[in-house]
Design an enzyme around this catalytic site. Structure first.
Site, PDB file in Angstrom:
ATOM      1  N   SER A   1       0.810  -1.226   0.000  1.00  0.00           N
ATOM      2  CA  SER A   1       0.000   0.000   0.000  1.00  0.00           C
ATOM      3  C   SER A   1       0.843   1.276   0.000  1.00  0.00           C
ATOM      4  O   SER A   1       0.495   2.233  -0.700  1.00  0.00           O
ATOM      5  CB  SER A   1      -0.965   0.012   1.186  1.00  0.00           C
ATOM      6  OG  SER A   1      -1.979  -0.934   0.969  1.00  0.00           O
TER       7      SER A   1
ATOM      8  N   THR B   1      -5.552  -3.674   8.272  1.00  0.00           N
ATOM      9  CA  THR B   1      -5.470  -5.029   7.760  1.00  0.00           C
ATOM     10  C   THR B   1      -5.446  -5.987   8.947  1.00  0.00           C
ATOM     11  O   THR B   1      -5.673  -5.565  10.091  1.00  0.00           O
ATOM     12  CB  THR B   1      -4.278  -5.164   6.765  1.00  0.00           C
ATOM     13  OG1 THR B   1      -4.307  -6.484   6.218  1.00  0.00           O
ATOM     14  CG2 THR B   1      -2.931  -4.886   7.384  1.00  0.00           C
TER      15      THR B   1
ATOM     16  N   LYS C   1      -9.572  -5.395  11.332  1.00  0.00           N
ATOM     17  CA  LYS C   1     -10.747  -4.918  10.586  1.00  0.00           C
ATOM     18  C   LYS C   1     -12.054  -4.999  11.372  1.00  0.00           C
ATOM     19  O   LYS C   1     -12.902  -4.125  11.236  1.00  0.00           O
ATOM     20  CB  LYS C   1     -10.887  -5.708   9.280  1.00  0.00           C
ATOM     21  CG  LYS C   1      -9.819  -5.333   8.266  1.00  0.00           C
ATOM     22  CD  LYS C   1     -10.007  -6.046   6.960  1.00  0.00           C
ATOM     23  CE  LYS C   1      -8.886  -5.654   6.011  1.00  0.00           C
ATOM     24  NZ  LYS C   1      -8.976  -6.273   4.715  1.00  0.00           N
TER      25      LYS C   1
ATOM     26  N   ASP D   1     -13.110  -2.814   0.595  1.00  0.00           N
ATOM     27  CA  ASP D   1     -12.688  -4.127   0.079  1.00  0.00           C
ATOM     28  C   ASP D   1     -13.724  -4.730  -0.885  1.00  0.00           C
ATOM     29  O   ASP D   1     -13.359  -5.347  -1.891  1.00  0.00           O
ATOM     30  CB  ASP D   1     -12.478  -5.125   1.233  1.00  0.00           C
ATOM     31  CG  ASP D   1     -11.113  -4.979   1.891  1.00  0.00           C
ATOM     32  OD1 ASP D   1     -10.180  -4.445   1.260  1.00  0.00           O
ATOM     33  OD2 ASP D   1     -10.979  -5.418   3.057  1.00  0.00           O
TER      34      ASP D   1
ATOM     35  N   ALA E   1     -12.179  -9.787   4.962  1.00  0.00           N
ATOM     36  CA  ALA E   1     -12.250  -9.646   3.496  1.00  0.00           C
ATOM     37  C   ALA E   1     -13.475 -10.379   2.963  1.00  0.00           C
ATOM     38  O   ALA E   1     -14.214  -9.848   2.117  1.00  0.00           O
ATOM     39  CB  ALA E   1     -10.969 -10.174   2.859  1.00  0.00           C
TER      40      ALA E   1
HETATM   41  P1  NAP Z   1      -9.228 -12.574   8.682  1.00  0.00           P
HETATM   42  O1  NAP Z   1     -10.279 -11.601   9.106  1.00  0.00           O
HETATM   43  O2  NAP Z   1      -8.213 -13.044   9.677  1.00  0.00           O
HETATM   44  O3  NAP Z   1     -10.009 -13.859   8.100  1.00  0.00           O
HETATM   45  C1  NAP Z   1      -9.321 -14.969   7.595  1.00  0.00           C
HETATM   46  C2  NAP Z   1     -10.309 -16.047   7.151  1.00  0.00           C
HETATM   47  O4  NAP Z   1      -9.539 -17.101   6.593  1.00  0.00           O
HETATM   48  C3  NAP Z   1     -11.118 -16.648   8.284  1.00  0.00           C
HETATM   49  O5  NAP Z   1     -12.350 -17.068   7.790  1.00  0.00           O
HETATM   50  C4  NAP Z   1     -10.240 -17.846   8.683  1.00  0.00           C
HETATM   51  O6  NAP Z   1     -10.966 -18.890   9.272  1.00  0.00           O
HETATM   52  C5  NAP Z   1      -9.767 -18.299   7.328  1.00  0.00           C
HETATM   53  N1  NAP Z   1      -8.533 -19.086   7.427  1.00  0.00           N
HETATM   54  C6  NAP Z   1      -7.369 -18.702   8.007  1.00  0.00           C
HETATM   55  N2  NAP Z   1      -6.455 -19.683   7.888  1.00  0.00           N
HETATM   56  C7  NAP Z   1      -7.083 -20.713   7.242  1.00  0.00           C
HETATM   57  C8  NAP Z   1      -6.669 -22.019   6.843  1.00  0.00           C
HETATM   58  N3  NAP Z   1      -5.434 -22.448   7.061  1.00  0.00           N
HETATM   59  N4  NAP Z   1      -7.565 -22.801   6.198  1.00  0.00           N
HETATM   60  C9  NAP Z   1      -8.832 -22.356   5.953  1.00  0.00           C
HETATM   61  N5  NAP Z   1      -9.272 -21.132   6.309  1.00  0.00           N
HETATM   62  C10 NAP Z   1      -8.406 -20.328   6.940  1.00  0.00           C
HETATM   63  O7  NAP Z   1      -8.393 -12.002   7.469  1.00  0.00           O
HETATM   64  P2  NAP Z   1      -8.926 -11.055   6.261  1.00  0.00           P
HETATM   65  O8  NAP Z   1      -8.741  -9.628   6.602  1.00  0.00           O
HETATM   66  O9  NAP Z   1     -10.280 -11.521   5.852  1.00  0.00           O
HETATM   67  O10 NAP Z   1      -7.843 -11.407   5.146  1.00  0.00           O
HETATM   68  C11 NAP Z   1      -7.785 -12.690   4.587  1.00  0.00           C
HETATM   69  C12 NAP Z   1      -6.845 -12.673   3.410  1.00  0.00           C
HETATM   70  O11 NAP Z   1      -7.455 -11.927   2.359  1.00  0.00           O
HETATM   71  C13 NAP Z   1      -5.517 -11.953   3.682  1.00  0.00           C
HETATM   72  O12 NAP Z   1      -4.544 -12.831   4.133  1.00  0.00           O
HETATM   73  C14 NAP Z   1      -5.142 -11.404   2.326  1.00  0.00           C
HETATM   74  O13 NAP Z   1      -4.351 -12.361   1.674  1.00  0.00           O
HETATM   75  C15 NAP Z   1      -6.471 -11.276   1.615  1.00  0.00           C
HETATM   76  N6  NAP Z   1      -6.860  -9.860   1.399  1.00  0.00           N
HETATM   77  C16 NAP Z   1      -6.487  -9.289   0.236  1.00  0.00           C
HETATM   78  C17 NAP Z   1      -6.858  -7.991  -0.037  1.00  0.00           C
HETATM   79  C18 NAP Z   1      -6.463  -7.396  -1.355  1.00  0.00           C
HETATM   80  O14 NAP Z   1      -6.633  -6.181  -1.513  1.00  0.00           O
HETATM   81  N7  NAP Z   1      -5.985  -8.169  -2.288  1.00  0.00           N
HETATM   82  C19 NAP Z   1      -7.609  -7.251   0.884  1.00  0.00           C
HETATM   83  C20 NAP Z   1      -7.962  -7.876   2.077  1.00  0.00           C
HETATM   84  C21 NAP Z   1      -7.573  -9.171   2.332  1.00  0.00           C
HETATM   85  P3  NAP Z   1     -10.917 -19.156  10.867  1.00  0.00           P
HETATM   86  O15 NAP Z   1     -11.966 -18.275  11.440  1.00  0.00           O
HETATM   87  O16 NAP Z   1     -11.214 -20.596  10.960  1.00  0.00           O
HETATM   88  O17 NAP Z   1      -9.521 -18.812  11.333  1.00  0.00           O
END
Ligand code: NAP
Length: 308
Positions: free
Chosen positions: A44, A89, A93, A129, A158
């Site tokens: 970013s 991030t 969030k 997002d 996300a």
């Molecule tokens: P978050 O709030 O921590 O949520 C992560 C999600 O993934 C939860 O549902 C979690 O499930 C699940 N998860 C984690 N580890 C897992 C595994 N080993 N197997 C299956 N499910 C798993 O994180 P977030 O903010 O949503 O971000 C998630 C990802 O999205 C980031 O790592 C990033 O790569 C991507 N992202 C990208 C952008 C972009 O602009 N490209 C923007 C935002 C996010 P549990 O509840 O079971 O832990």
């Protein structure tokens, strides 16, 4: 070097507490930042600093490594220190919902904040997002979100924003899967309570159910961090994909995840999350600066940083 114009790669809460000694009056003031833990990998700053320069805004954007327990103190300090805006991030969030004075509809519906606007006496929370993912998917696949039957992997910040956007745009069908079933059930309940005709399917937390759901979907979106590490096993293997699938992985580092490789091997169309990063960032920029973001400048900055 007190006179340095460059900024540190990552600042901390300790730096914010000691801000006047950390920054130099001769450097462009830092008015924006991304807060996360970890945050060192975030692209970013490269993207937003290119945009600020292009728009001739006398300010810069930096990374802040802030632990979960430090978020409240960091946000209060940023507001007092005259910051104009921030991105959030992992893991902030959802937690940030408690600290803002005003919640925009985008953040309220998603139940998560990724963009903050600091004003003189209040902090406002937004979520860019969902709209970022939607614009990215339309650009990558030349088809709008609403034209797909969608399968969404994950139920975190996300995923919530993307699910909310799917409802707003009226997708034909939305399947949601997460390894923690309680989280996806809760998300399903919240989505079902909203108005609209979207058919929402909460998928059982096992891999067989996920495989069947992939067969019923056209667009599969990974909104979990699975793939960030090179040795991560993808949630779906190539047998789950066909040529008619579109696979969008929100992970953008590495630029090609195992999920993308498996989908490509089956002939599916694929894209990584760098386009979502671009579009959510452009939307955040226009909330802060109140004018359209220089999208092509931001895209080029991301292209340069991703290949360096
Ligand atoms: P978050 O709030 O921590 O949520 C992560 C999600 O993934 C939860 O549902 C979690 O499930 C699940 N998860 C984690 N580890 C897992 C595994 N080993 N197997 C299956 N499910 C798993 O994180 P977030 O903010 O949503 O971000 C998630 C990802 O999205 C980031 O790592 C990033 O790569 C991507 N992202 C990208 C952008 C972009 O602009 N490209 C923007 C935002 C996010 P549990 O509840 O079971 O832990």
């Amino acid at each position: 070097m007190w006179h340095a114009l460059v900024i540190k790669s990552v600042y901390t809460l300790g730096d914010l507490r000691n801000w006047e000694n950390v920054i130099s009056l001769r450097q462009l003031p830092i008015r924006f930042g991304v807060l996360g833990d970890p945050v060192a990998h975030s692209l970013s700053p490269q993207m937003q600093n290119a945009a600020l320069k292009q728009a001739k805004i006398y300010a810069q954007y930096a990374r802040f490594e802030i632990r979960a327990a430090e978020l409240k103190a960091a946000l209060e300090l940023m507001q007092t220190l005259g910051f104009w805006g921030a991105n959030l991030t992992v893991p902030h969030k959802v937690a940030a919902l408690r600290f803002v004075d005003e919640l925009d509809g985008s953040a309220a519906r998603a139940g998560a904040i990724n963009t903050l606007v600091f004003e003189a006496d209040q902090m406002r929370g937004f979520n860019t997002d969902g709209v970022g993912a939607s614009r990215a998917i339309a650009e990558e696949f030349s088809r709008g979100l609403r034209e797909f039957r969608v399968l969404l992997l994950g139920a975190g910040g996300a995923a919530r924003a993307i699910a909310s956007q799917c409802l707003e745009e009226g997708v034909a069908h939305l399947g949601i899967w997460s390894r923690t079933h309680a989280a996806v059930q809760q998300l399903g309940k919240e989505l079902a309570a909203r108005e609209g005709n979207v058919s929402i399917e909460v998928i059982a937390p096992d891999r067989d159910a996920l495989f069947v759901a992939a067969g019923n979907a056209e667009l599969i979106i990974n909104a979990t961090p699975v793939g960030l590490r090179a040795d991560d096993q993808p949630l779906l293997m190539r047998e789950a994909f066909t040529k008619r699938h579109f696979v969008y992985d929100t992970v953008y580092q590495p630029s090609s995840t195992r999920l993308i490789e498996e989908a490509k091997a089956a002939g599916a169309s694929t894209a990584n999350g760098v386009s979502m990063l671009l579009h959510q960032g452009a939307e955040a920029f226009s909330l802060w600066i109140r004018r359209p973001a220089p999208l092509e400048t931001m895209r080029e900055a991301l292209r340069r940083s991703a290949s360096s």
